[in-house]
Design a protein around this motif. Structure first.
Motif, PDB file in Angstrom:
ATOM      1  N   TYR A  72      -9.060  53.976  30.919  1.00 23.30           N
ATOM      2  CA  TYR A  72      -8.535  53.845  29.557  1.00 23.30           C
ATOM      3  C   TYR A  72      -7.873  55.143  29.090  1.00 23.30           C
ATOM      4  CZ  TYR A  72      -8.905  54.199  24.457  1.00 23.30           C
ATOM      5  OH  TYR A  72      -8.652  54.448  23.141  1.00 23.30           O
ATOM      6  N   VAL A  73      -8.551  56.258  29.274  1.00 21.62           N
ATOM      7  CA  VAL A  73      -7.994  57.513  28.803  1.00 21.62           C
ATOM      8  C   VAL A  73      -6.817  57.938  29.682  1.00 21.62           C
ATOM      9  CG1 VAL A  73      -8.465  59.899  28.158  1.00 21.62           C
ATOM     10  CG2 VAL A  73     -10.172  58.157  27.768  1.00 21.62           C
ATOM     11  N   ALA A  74      -6.847  57.583  30.961  1.00 23.93           N
ATOM     12  CA  ALA A  74      -5.710  57.883  31.830  1.00 23.93           C
ATOM     13  C   ALA A  74      -4.458  57.156  31.343  1.00 23.93           C
ATOM     14  CB  ALA A  74      -6.029  57.485  33.272  1.00 23.93           C
ATOM     15  N   GLU A  75      -4.629  55.912  30.911  1.00 21.29           N
ATOM     16  CA  GLU A  75      -3.501  55.161  30.363  1.00 21.29           C
ATOM     17  C   GLU A  75      -3.012  55.799  29.061  1.00 21.29           C
ATOM     18  OE1 GLU A  75      -5.049  51.229  30.097  1.00 21.29           O
ATOM     19  OE2 GLU A  75      -4.909  50.876  32.258  1.00 21.29           O
ATOM     20  N   GLU A  76      -3.966  56.245  28.237  1.00 25.54           N
ATOM     21  CA  GLU A  76      -3.594  56.935  26.998  1.00 25.54           C
ATOM     22  C   GLU A  76      -2.833  58.226  27.318  1.00 25.54           C
ATOM     23  OE1 GLU A  76      -4.511  56.054  23.520  1.00 25.54           O
ATOM     24  OE2 GLU A  76      -4.472  54.203  24.691  1.00 25.54           O
ATOM     25  N   ARG A  77      -3.265  58.907  28.362  1.00 22.44           N
ATOM     26  CA  ARG A  77      -2.629  60.157  28.787  1.00 22.44           C
ATOM     27  C   ARG A  77      -1.188  59.908  29.210  1.00 22.44           C
ATOM     28  NH1 ARG A  77      -5.126  62.592  34.156  1.00 22.44           N
ATOM     29  NH2 ARG A  77      -3.907  60.911  35.027  1.00 22.44           N
ATOM     30  N   SER A  78      -0.960  58.836  29.975  1.00 26.90           N
ATOM     31  CA  SER A  78       0.395  58.513  30.405  1.00 26.90           C
ATOM     32  C   SER A  78       1.285  58.195  29.204  1.00 26.90           C
ATOM     33  CB  SER A  78       0.379  57.309  31.359  1.00 26.90           C
ATOM     34  OG  SER A  78      -0.314  57.622  32.540  1.00 26.90           O
ATOM     35  N   THR A  79       0.735  57.439  28.270  1.00 31.57           N
ATOM     36  CA  THR A  79       1.489  57.092  27.059  1.00 31.57           C
ATOM     37  C   THR A  79       1.842  58.349  26.275  1.00 31.57           C
ATOM     38  OG1 THR A  79       0.376  54.954  26.920  1.00 31.57           O
ATOM     39  CG2 THR A  79       1.415  55.776  24.907  1.00 31.57           C
ATOM     40  N   ALA A  80       0.870  59.250  26.143  1.00 33.90           N
ATOM     41  CA  ALA A  80       1.094  60.483  25.391  1.00 33.90           C
ATOM     42  C   ALA A  80       2.135  61.359  26.084  1.00 33.90           C
ATOM     43  CB  ALA A  80      -0.219  61.249  25.236  1.00 33.90           C
ATOM     44  N   LEU A  81       2.102  61.410  27.422  1.00 32.24           N
ATOM     45  CA  LEU A  81       3.057  62.228  28.157  1.00 32.24           C
ATOM     46  C   LEU A  81       4.470  61.693  27.979  1.00 32.24           C
ATOM     47  CD1 LEU A  81       3.540  64.585  30.090  1.00 32.24           C
ATOM     48  CD2 LEU A  81       3.136  63.007  31.989  1.00 32.24           C
ATOM     49  N   ARG A  82       4.619  60.377  28.078  1.00 37.72           N
ATOM     50  CA  ARG A  82       5.949  59.788  27.878  1.00 37.72           C
ATOM     51  C   ARG A  82       6.436  60.011  26.445  1.00 37.72           C
ATOM     52  NH1 ARG A  82       7.937  57.229  32.095  1.00 37.72           N
ATOM     53  NH2 ARG A  82       6.593  56.221  33.629  1.00 37.72           N
ATOM     54  N   GLU A 133      -8.226  56.272  41.113  1.00 34.78           N
ATOM     55  CA  GLU A 133      -7.494  57.518  41.277  1.00 34.78           C
ATOM     56  C   GLU A 133      -6.147  57.294  41.955  1.00 34.78           C
ATOM     57  OE1 GLU A 133      -7.857  60.599  40.080  1.00 34.78           O
ATOM     58  OE2 GLU A 133      -9.370  59.581  38.894  1.00 34.78           O
ATOM     59  N   ALA A 134      -6.099  56.346  42.884  1.00 35.57           N
ATOM     60  CA  ALA A 134      -4.823  56.031  43.534  1.00 35.57           C
ATOM     61  C   ALA A 134      -3.836  55.490  42.507  1.00 35.57           C
ATOM     62  CB  ALA A 134      -5.043  55.023  44.663  1.00 35.57           C
ATOM     63  N   HIS A 135      -4.320  54.631  41.627  1.00 31.06           N
ATOM     64  CA  HIS A 135      -3.455  54.058  40.580  1.00 31.06           C
ATOM     65  C   HIS A 135      -2.969  55.144  39.624  1.00 31.06           C
ATOM     66  CE1 HIS A 135      -2.021  51.502  37.346  1.00 31.06           C
ATOM     67  NE2 HIS A 135      -2.833  52.149  36.532  1.00 31.06           N
ATOM     68  N   VAL A 136      -3.890  55.972  39.144  1.00 33.96           N
ATOM     69  CA  VAL A 136      -3.537  57.050  38.217  1.00 33.96           C
ATOM     70  C   VAL A 136      -2.576  58.035  38.884  1.00 33.96           C
ATOM     71  CG1 VAL A 136      -4.442  59.035  36.929  1.00 33.96           C
ATOM     72  CG2 VAL A 136      -5.652  56.851  36.859  1.00 33.96           C
ATOM     73  N   GLY A 137      -2.825  58.341  40.159  1.00 33.69           N
ATOM     74  CA  GLY A 137      -1.966  59.263  40.887  1.00 33.69           C
ATOM     75  C   GLY A 137      -0.543  58.740  41.020  1.00 33.69           C
ATOM     76  N   ARG A 138      -0.414  57.443  41.335  1.00 35.22           N
ATOM     77  CA  ARG A 138       0.928  56.846  41.452  1.00 35.22           C
ATOM     78  C   ARG A 138       1.663  56.879  40.117  1.00 35.22           C
ATOM     79  NH1 ARG A 138      -1.925  53.160  44.693  1.00 35.22           N
ATOM     80  NH2 ARG A 138      -2.097  51.706  42.952  1.00 35.22           N
TER      81      ARG A 138
END
Length: 200
Positions: A72-82, A133-138
């Motif tokens: 969940y937080v990894a997805e939030e992180r990607s959104t915040a980075l974009r 981790e593979a998903h987050v890394g990609r």
């Protein structure tokens, strides 16, 4: 279904989503602060302000709870980075490198690290964390390529971007024990220069 039933169902669904989100955020905070051993479902439920039963309704097992929390937080992180670079590729590669490095110095990275250590010793947890981790890394790699305006059809560019992400993770590890800000800023500046030379 009449209007009354629809009206009753919507607030219930909203409450359920809010409870789930509180549990996920509490799980990440607990993992970052107390590590795997100190982060039980009961501790997370108390921190989130819900009963243990409510927590287990959303997440039947401890592994379900913590892998979902980090995802969940990894997805939030990607959104915040974009959101930092809404126009996509930018000419300011140093700003992009800084933003990528910052991903690895916050509470999410600390929580993820505890999860990795636990997964190395827990057979039930390892495949789930490896897949996550593979998903987050990609996803992080894809974002980095977009933001840097990198052309991966050019030999060596993919490895250069991956090297940046591996370096960023290393800086995050160094920052766990001491405030590594000054050294990190020098490394970020050098990597930005190298990327400008490599990516053109």
């Amino acid at each position: 279904m009449d209007r009354t039933e629809r009206t009753e169902r919507t607030p219930k669904q909203d409450r359920s989503r809010a409870t789930r989100q509180r549990l996920l955020e509490a799980a990440v905070s607990c993992l970052a602060e107390h590590g795997w051993a100190g982060s039980t479902v009961s501790v997370v439920a108390e921190r989130a302000g819900v009963s243990r039963g409510a927590a287990q309704h959303h997440f039947p097992t401890r592994e379900d709870l913590f892998t979902a929390a980090v995802e969940y937080v990894a997805e939030e992180r990607s959104t915040a980075l974009r959101a930092l670079f809404p126009q996509g590729a930018t000419g300011d590669r140093r700003a992009v490198v800084t933003a990528l490095v910052d991903l690895y110095t916050g509470p999410l990275f600390r929580a993820a690290l505890h999860l990795w250590v636990a997964a190395s010793n827990e057979d039930q947890l390892r495949p789930r964390v490896t897949e996550l981790e593979a998903h987050v890394g990609r996803e992080t790699h894809r974002i980095a390529v977009d933001l840097l305006g990198a052309d991966e059809s050019t030999p060596g560019v993919r490895e250069t971007v991956q090297g940046l992400l591996d370096m960023s993770r290393g800086l995050g590890l160094a920052n766990l024990l001491t405030n590594d800000t000054a050294r990190r800023e020098r490394v970020v500046a050098q990597w930005a220069t190298l990327l400008d030379q490599t990516l053109g």
